[in-house]
Structures are given as structure tokens and as C-alpha cells.
Design a protein around this motif. Structure first.
Motif, PDB file in Angstrom:
ATOM      1  N   GLN A 348       1.076  -1.006  -0.171  1.00  0.00           N
ATOM      2  CA  GLN A 348      -0.025   0.022  -0.240  1.00  0.00           C
ATOM      3  C   GLN A 348       0.749   1.358  -0.280  1.00  0.00           C
ATOM      4  O   GLN A 348       0.463   2.101  -0.772  1.00  0.00           O
ATOM      5  CB  GLN A 348      -0.615  -0.516   1.420  1.00  0.00           C
ATOM      6  N   ASN A 351       2.225   3.427  -2.985  1.00  0.00           N
ATOM      7  CA  ASN A 351       1.895   4.111  -3.706  1.00  0.00           C
ATOM      8  C   ASN A 351       1.965   5.821  -3.010  1.00  0.00           C
ATOM      9  O   ASN A 351       1.390   5.253  -2.233  1.00  0.00           O
ATOM     10  CB  ASN A 351       0.638   3.969  -3.932  1.00  0.00           C
ATOM     11  N   THR A 352       1.929   6.220  -4.406  1.00  0.00           N
ATOM     12  CA  THR A 352       2.499   8.186  -3.962  1.00  0.00           C
ATOM     13  C   THR A 352       0.922   8.811  -4.129  1.00  0.00           C
ATOM     14  O   THR A 352       0.128   7.901  -5.268  1.00  0.00           O
ATOM     15  CB  THR A 352       2.960   8.541  -4.633  1.00  0.00           C
ATOM     16  N   ASN A 447       3.428  10.144   1.165  1.00  0.00           N
ATOM     17  CA  ASN A 447       3.209   8.374   0.995  1.00  0.00           C
ATOM     18  C   ASN A 447       1.950   7.632   1.853  1.00  0.00           C
ATOM     19  O   ASN A 447       2.446   8.687   3.594  1.00  0.00           O
ATOM     20  CB  ASN A 447       4.648   7.019   1.124  1.00  0.00           C
ATOM     21  N   ASN A 569      -2.929  10.353  -8.187  1.00  0.00           N
ATOM     22  CA  ASN A 569      -2.953   8.461  -7.316  1.00  0.00           C
ATOM     23  C   ASN A 569      -4.096   9.292  -6.208  1.00  0.00           C
ATOM     24  O   ASN A 569      -3.328   9.956  -5.449  1.00  0.00           O
ATOM     25  CB  ASN A 569      -1.293   9.119  -6.690  1.00  0.00           C
ATOM     26  N   SER A 572      -4.732   4.551  -1.394  1.00  0.00           N
ATOM     27  CA  SER A 572      -5.424   2.657  -1.357  1.00  0.00           C
ATOM     28  C   SER A 572      -5.771   2.669  -0.041  1.00  0.00           C
ATOM     29  O   SER A 572      -5.724   2.729   0.564  1.00  0.00           O
ATOM     30  CB  SER A 572      -4.055   2.091  -2.162  1.00  0.00           C
ATOM     31  N   HIS A 642      -5.265  -5.309  -6.423  1.00  0.00           N
ATOM     32  CA  HIS A 642      -5.285  -4.455  -6.841  1.00  0.00           C
ATOM     33  C   HIS A 642      -5.989  -4.334  -7.970  1.00  0.00           C
ATOM     34  O   HIS A 642      -6.738  -2.639  -8.440  1.00  0.00           O
ATOM     35  CB  HIS A 642      -3.702  -3.805  -6.672  1.00  0.00           C
ATOM     36  N   SER A 646      -8.573  -0.930  -8.691  1.00  0.00           N
ATOM     37  CA  SER A 646      -7.919   0.467  -9.343  1.00  0.00           C
ATOM     38  C   SER A 646      -9.854   0.546 -10.642  1.00  0.00           C
ATOM     39  O   SER A 646      -8.888   1.652 -10.458  1.00  0.00           O
ATOM     40  CB  SER A 646      -6.541  -0.133 -11.237  1.00  0.00           C
TER      41      SER A 646
END
Length: 744
Positions: A348, A351-352, A447, A569, A572, A642, A646
Motif C-alpha cells: 500500500q 503508491n504516492t 506516501n 494518484n 489505496s 489491486h 483500480s
């Protein structure tokens, strides 16, 4: 025409009523079935847990030892191997409970959506577990505020330690009496046996150590203990574990010194049995972790504490090589759960997340609004871990979430960051010292791990709640107020009738935080359904400031809203506590089955045919199977998870690109602060009298008291709740104490 329509409606009405009656009947049957299945799961989990605890307690007895050894003979030639008995008895139960918790949590979430949980709470009868967990017993001791449920857990561990030490000592003395040895040899032998015994007790403590540190663990969601609270149990267990492991090493060192074989034994690395040098290395790593985790070091040298804590990897690896596969199987279950959680958090946090907007306050507080997918749900009183690469690539710091997942367009999450230490000061400086044009070109990203929090929204399950905040501790309560507003507006389950918010700040400048509050919080629908009372205490000012200073200064608040194109972005939801349980369940089950397949294949095709001894090599292969199961089997599930996530994130992005997000205009901020100033009791030069505030609550009612502030405020509130609950009569309120402080 109207008469015909009325007649048509009149003729249709019985049919609709019958359909509605059938729907209610079906719903009741469905609810009864769900409740029955849930109770079966609860009973099964309790049976497994009690059996597990009893076996741990009885293991020091010779009869149970012989039974375990006899069971080991039956698993030796199977795919379970020589470690099969220890794994089934000591690690199996915790994994079985985790498996059973998956359908339990799914049913609980479904009941929550159908209001069953809230209807049960509405009866005013809170379960004994809830009462024990919200009743503070110890307040000013070394453990901080400790609830009745936590005291029971502490007593359980103390009783187990005393019992185990007593049984092992009695057995050791019996062996020594039967042996014909010299006095020095007897003492040396006794020290080694005692060292083995305390080491085994440490192993059992270690079996619990990794459970509370798994931030998004299904087990923590099962018992509804957020990571911010569970980390205290990890600290307590860590101290207890290291005490026994240190005694284990010291007793052996003294015995070897008496025998004159100290250096020879320390450097010994046997192929079978115990690898002593591996134990020395593992103990050294554990001691470094222990020394740097004491409060003075953790408070003043957080980076030292943080970096040395990663030596747990060395500790676990060399523990597996030191004790071998049988004893390591005792702790395998909890370590597997931790490894699953750690790998999920790693995935997790890669991801930025885009920063949607930033607001810098003159009081050294920064508000960041982050991008999140619309389907990511979390409860109020949650928190996230944040890393800013420009400041540090390794440091993660926790912050309370100040927004509700129901806010606005549902695609933003906000936090407040006060500049207290070096890390937070650098972040505030990065935003406050740069112009909007500079930040526009930077496209700031961070992050994030989380959100973590309660599985159930406790702030919605009381008729009255008292929110007590100190300073920036108001941030999570803004999320609570927003969450309550949206629940009442949308007709969602909420028992609340009265809210009292008590806020203590140092100066009037701190009131600028209210400018970040959504103006919808004072919507008429909110005030009609829930009575909100706001008390502010400004402790370091004896009188109100001049009228010209009461309005917000545009120069004191600096806001940046970043372009829509930069908001692709999103956060998550892999480890979000309030999100779905199906994917985490698949992840857990698949990885565990994968581990059993790998271990079974290893035993069938390599260990058993080649008679590999139960030494350091077997132990490291066993640990490798654990890691491989998480990476291979668990990683495959995360990949599918994921992809599924998404799709929803892309939908949120498409909606996001058509929506705008702006900070409230200055005029709106001023109007809101003036509104709150007019409707709020502001007192200068004094601190809130917690006793008087609690005693002002009249009637036999369950009151949730939630505190977010310094330890002194937390202790004071807990002490008053305990005092009033102990001397209350049947007609007085019952206070349920909760704290939102992160015990890092």
C-alpha cells in the motif's frame, strides 16, 4: 381524474402493504439466520481460544509434555513433519480464530448496514466486554490508563508466569535430587535448566508479541481494538519477553563460566539441536531493540528508536536458527499474521498520494487534504501514517484523520500536522516558506498507510458523548462531528441526542483551526436532531483579545489548492480498517494454505527422505517457507485485489476530473468562527473542571467520553470517570472512557 387516481391507489394499497409485510418478514428471517450463524462463530472462537489458553497453561506439566511428544511421533512421518504437533497445538488455534473471524466480520458489517447492531445498543444494555474495556481501573501507574479488561489480561500473564516458574522449578529440583553430582556441578546444571525454563516462557510470551503490532490485522478488527491502543500491549509484552530472554542468556553464561567453557559454548554452532552462537546474535539484536525502546530514548531520540526497531528481522531469523523448527513453530502463527500485515502495508505504501490542498496556520499547524477513492470507507477517529520523501525516506509518523469518509464528494481525506519535532517542522516549512507558484510546479505527493481505526463507530452508539480535546486534539473530533452530521442528514443509524465538545487551548490564535471546519456542521438539520454544546477554555489568556483581533487574518492563513490534473494518484484501501473484509480474508486463507503446501512439500521431498536434523538449517528453511508463502501466494492475491481496486479508483478519477475542490473563502471562515464564537461558551484563564463537567450529566444514560490530548488530561478524565462510576447510583449516568491518543 383525481378521484380515479385515488381509487387506483386505494385498490393498489393492500397489494403494496402485503408486499411490504412479506419484505419485512423475509428481512426478519434473514436477520435471525445471520444472528444464529454469528453466535455459532462466536462460540467456536471462544472454544478454540479457551482450549489454546488451557494448553499453554498446562504445557509445563510432564503429562502434557509427554502427550505433545507422543503426538509429534505421529506427525513425524507425515507432510506436517516433526514440527507438526507444535504448530497444530500452539500456532493452529490463532490461525483458526483468524479464519472464523472473516465470516464473523462480514456478518457484523451486514448487520450494521441493516441497523441490527444499533437496535441492540438502543436497548441501553451494553455487553460485559464493552463495560470492562471502557472502565478505567489503573490511572497513574507505570502502564498509564488501564481498563478493567486490560487488567484481566495483565493478571492472566502474571498468573501464567508464576505458575510456569513454579512448575519448572519443582521439576528441576526433582531432577537434581535424583542425580549424584558435586555441588558446583549441581549449581551449574540447575542454572542451565532454569535458563531453559525461562527461555521457554519467553517463547510463549513471544507467541503473543506480534499480534498487536499487526496494524491492519483481522484479529484486531475482530476484537475492535485499533492499532493505536494495541501497540501498548506490544510494549508490555516486549518488556516481558526480553526480561525472560535476558535471564535465559545470563543464566547460561553464568553456568558456562562456572564450568570454564564460556567461550567454547558461545561460539558453538551445532548442525543439530541448538545453535548457540545464533542465540547470542539474536539476543544482542533483541537487547538493542529493548534498550532503545525505553520511554526516554523513544521520546527524545525517536529516530534511534525507529531505526533500531528494524533489527526485529535479525532477531526473528537468528531465533529460528537458535531454537530450531519445533520451538519456532510455537510462535509461527503470530509471525505469519505479522508478515502478512507487513507485506500488505508495504504494497500500500509504495503508491504516492496527491495533495489536493494545503493550509498553513499561524500557530504552526498544517492542514493537508489528500486524494482518496470514493469507495474507500473508514470510521471517524481513524489515523494514518505519513511519509514525505523530501524530508525522510524512512520515517513514518501517525496523524489523526480530521475528515469523515462521508464528507462532500467522498474523495478527500484531511489531517492536521503540528510542528513539534524536527520532522514535522520541516514539512510545515516546506509548505509555508514557498509561494503558490513554486508549490504549483512541485505537484506535492506523499506516501500513506492506513487509515487505521475502530471496526465499529462507537461515537454513534451512545445517547450522549463528551469529546474532550487539548490543542490540536480537536482534529479527530472535527471528523466525529462531520460523521454525525452526515449520519443524521442521510438517515443512517445514530443514537446520539446530545454532544458536548470541550476544547482547551493555550491562546486565542489556536481558534483559527475552526476555520477548517465545514460550514455544513452548523446546518439546521444537525441542530434539530442532535444538540451540540461547545465549551472552549483558553488557558494562557486572562481576557478576550481586542475585537479587531478576533477576525481571522488573511496573512495568518495561507492556502493552496492544486490543479485538478495532478489529482490522479489516490490513497489505496489495502489496509483500511473500515473497508471490506472479503479481500483480506482471501489474502489470509490463500497465504496460510500456501504455507502449508510449501512446508508439506519441503518435508515430503527433502526433510524426511534426507533425515535433515532439527537444527538451524531446518529452522531457516521453515522461516523461508513462511516468507515465500506471503510473497508468492499472498502477492498473487494482492495483485488481483489491486486490479479490482483500480477499477473503482479510475471511476473516482473520472468523477474527480469533473469536480472542483477549494478551501472555504475567507469571508465564510470568518462567518463560521463568528457563529461559533456567539454560540460557544469561551472561558479565559482557567482549565476545564472535568469533575463538574461530568457531574452535570443528569439521568440514567450511557455516556461515551472520548479524550484526545496530553497524558495529564487523559489521566484526569479517566480518574473522574472511574470515581463517578464507582459511587454512582441507579439513577446516575454511566461513563464509558475512550482515548484517541496514539501510544507510540
Amino acid at each position: 381524474m383525481e378521484e380515479n387516481l385515488a381509487q387506483d391507489y386505494h385498490h393498489q394499497q393492500p397489494l403494496l402493504a402485503t408486499h411490504h409485510h412479506q419484505y419485512d418478514y423475509t428481512r426478519k428471517i434473514s436477520g435471525l439466520l445471520l444472528s444464529s450463524v454469528k453466535w455459532v462463530l462466536i462460540i467456536l472462537m471462544w472454544v478454540v481460544f479457551v482450549t489454546w489458553v488451557v494448553l499453554i497453561f498446562l504445557y509445563p506439566l510432564n503429562s502434557v509434555n509427554y502427550w505433545v511428544k507422543d503426538l509429534t511421533k505421529h506427525t513425524l512421518a507425515t507432510f506436517l513433519g516433526i514440527e507438526g504437533a507444535a504448530f497444530l497445538i500452539f500456532s493452529g488455534p490463532i490461525l483458526v480464530i483468524a479464519f472464523l473471524s472473516i465470516p464473523y466480520l462480514i456478518i457484523s458489517r451486514k448487520q450494521q448496514l441493516h441497523h441490527h447492531e444499533y437496535e441492540k445498543k438502543n436497548s441501553g444494555k451494553y455487553g460485559w466486554s464493552h463495560r470492562l474495556s471502557t472502565f478505567p481501573v489503573l490511572v497513574d501507574g507505570p502502564f498509564g490508563v488501564v481498563s478493567a479488561a486490560e487488567v484481566i489480561g495483565i493478571i492472566w500473564f502474571i498468573v501464567f508466569v508464576i505458575w510456569a516458574v513454579f512448575v519448572y522449578a519443582l521439576r528441576d529440583l526433582t531432577i537434581l535430587d535424583e542425580a549424584e553430582l558435586t555441588t558446583q556441578t549441581k549449581i551449574s546444571y540447575m542454572l542451565q535448566i532454569a535458563g531453559l525454563s525461562v527461555g521457554l516462557i519467553g517463547i510463549f510470551c513471544l507467541a503473543f508479541l506480534f499480534v498487536p503490532i499487526s496494524r491492519g490485522s483481522i484479529l484486531l478488527r475482530l476484537i475492535d481494538v485499533p492499532f493505536g491502543h494495541a501497540v501498548r500491549y506490544h510494549v508490555w509484552l516486549g518488556h516481558l519477553t526480553m526480561i525472560f530472554f535476558t535471564l535465559h542468556g545470563l543464566l547460561y553464561i553464568i553456568a558456562w563460566t562456572m564450568d570454564g567453557t564460556l567461550l567454547q559454548n558461545i561460539l558453538e554452532w551445532a548442525e543439530s539441536g541448538v545453535a548457540k552462537l545464533a542465540g547470542v546474535i539474536g539476543l544482542a539484536a533483541g537487547l538493542l531493540i529493548w534498550v532503545t525502546s525505553v520511554p526516554p530514548v523513544r521520546k527524545h531520540y525517536f529516530e534511534v528508536f525507529y531505526y533500531t526497531h528494524h533489527l526485529y528481522i535479525i532477531f526473528v531469523i537468528f531465533l529460528a536458527m537458535h531454537v530450531g523448527v519445533i520451538f519456532f513453530s510455537i510462535v509461527a502463527g503470530s509471525i505469519i499474521l505479522f508478515m502478512l500485515d507487513r507485506f500488505l502495508r508495504f504494497c500500500q505504501s509504495r503508491n504516492t498520494v496527491d495533495v489536493v490542498s494545503a493550509t498553513c496556520f499561524s500557530t504552526g499547524i498544517l492542514k493537508l487534504v489528500l486524494s482518496k477513492p470514493k469507495n474507500l470507507q473508514y470510521n471517524a477517529l481513524s489515523f494514518i501514517f505519513v511519509r514525505v520523501k523530501e524530508v525522510s525516506r524512512l520515517q513514518w509518523h501517525p496523524f489523526s484523520v480530521s475528515s469523515s469518509s462521508l464528507d462532500g464528494d467522498h474523495i478527500h481525506l484531511s489531517v492536521f500536522i503540528r510542528a513539534l519535532g524536527g520532522w514535522t517542522r520541516k514539512i510545515n516549512e516546506n509548505f509555508s516558506s514557498q509561494s503558490f507558484a513554486e508549490l504549483h510546479d512541485l505537484h506535492p505527493q506523499i506516501n500513506v498507510e492506513g487509515p487505521y481505526g475502530h471496526e465499529l463507530p462507537h461515537h454513534l452508539m451512545y445517547e450522549k458523548i463528551i469529546l474532550i480535546a487539548g490543542g490540536v486534539g480537536i482534529a479527530p473530533f472535527l471528523a466525529v462531528l462531520s460523521d454525525i452530521f452526515h449520519h443524521t442528514k442521510q438517515g443512517k443509524p445514530c443514537l446520539l441526542k446530545h454532544i458536548l465538545l470541550v476544547w482547551a487551548v493555550k491562546t486565542s490564535n489556536d481558534l483559527s483551526l475552526l476555520s477548517a471546519t465545514d460550514v455544513n456542521l452548523i446546518h439546521s438539520n444537525f441542530s434539530n436532531k442532535v444538540n451540540l454544546e461547545f465549551q472552549v477554555y483558553i488557558t494562557q489568556e486572562s481576557e478576550p483579545p481586542l475585537e479587531a483581533e478576533t477576525r481571522l487574518d488573511d496573512k495568518a492563513i495561507k492556502s493552496f489548492a492544486f490543479p485538478l490534473a495532478n489529482r490522479r494518484n489516490m490513497l489505496s484501501g489495502l489496509v483500511c480498517a473500515g473497508n471490506n473484509i472479503i479481500w483480506p480474508g482471501i489474502y489470509l486463507i490463500t497465504s496460510t494454505i500456501g504455507f502449508l503446501i510449501l512446508v508439506g512439500s519441503l518435508n515430503t521431498f527433502y526433510i524426511n527422505p534426507n533425515d535433515i536434523p532439527t537444527g538451524w538449517f531446518h529452522g531457516i528453511l521453515y522461516l523461508a517457507c513462511m516468507a515465500a508463502s506471503v510473497l508468492i501466494f499472498g502477492g498473487s492475491v494482492i495483485g488481483l485485489w489491486h486490479l479490482w481496486e483500480s477499477k473503482f479508483s479510475q471511476m473516482s478519477c473520472d468523477q474527480h476530473s469533473r469536480q472542483h475542490y477549494n478551501e472555504p473563502e475567507t469571508e465564510t471562515r470568518n462567518d463560521l468562527c463568528e457563529y461559533l464564537a456567539c454560540s460557544t461558551a469561551i472561558q479565559y484563564g482557567i482549565r476545564p473542571n472535568i469533575k463538574d463537567i461530568l457531574e452535570s450529566i443528569q439521568g440514567h444514560v450511557n455516556v461515551g467520553v472520548i479524550v484526545c490530548g496530553p497524558p495529564s488530561l487523559e489521566s484526569n478524565v479517566a480518574k473522574q470517570c472511574r470515581s463517578l462510576n464507582m459511587r454512582r447510583n441507579i439513577h446516575r449516568a454511566i461513563f464509558h472512557f475512550h482515548t484517541h491518543n496514539l501510544h507510540m
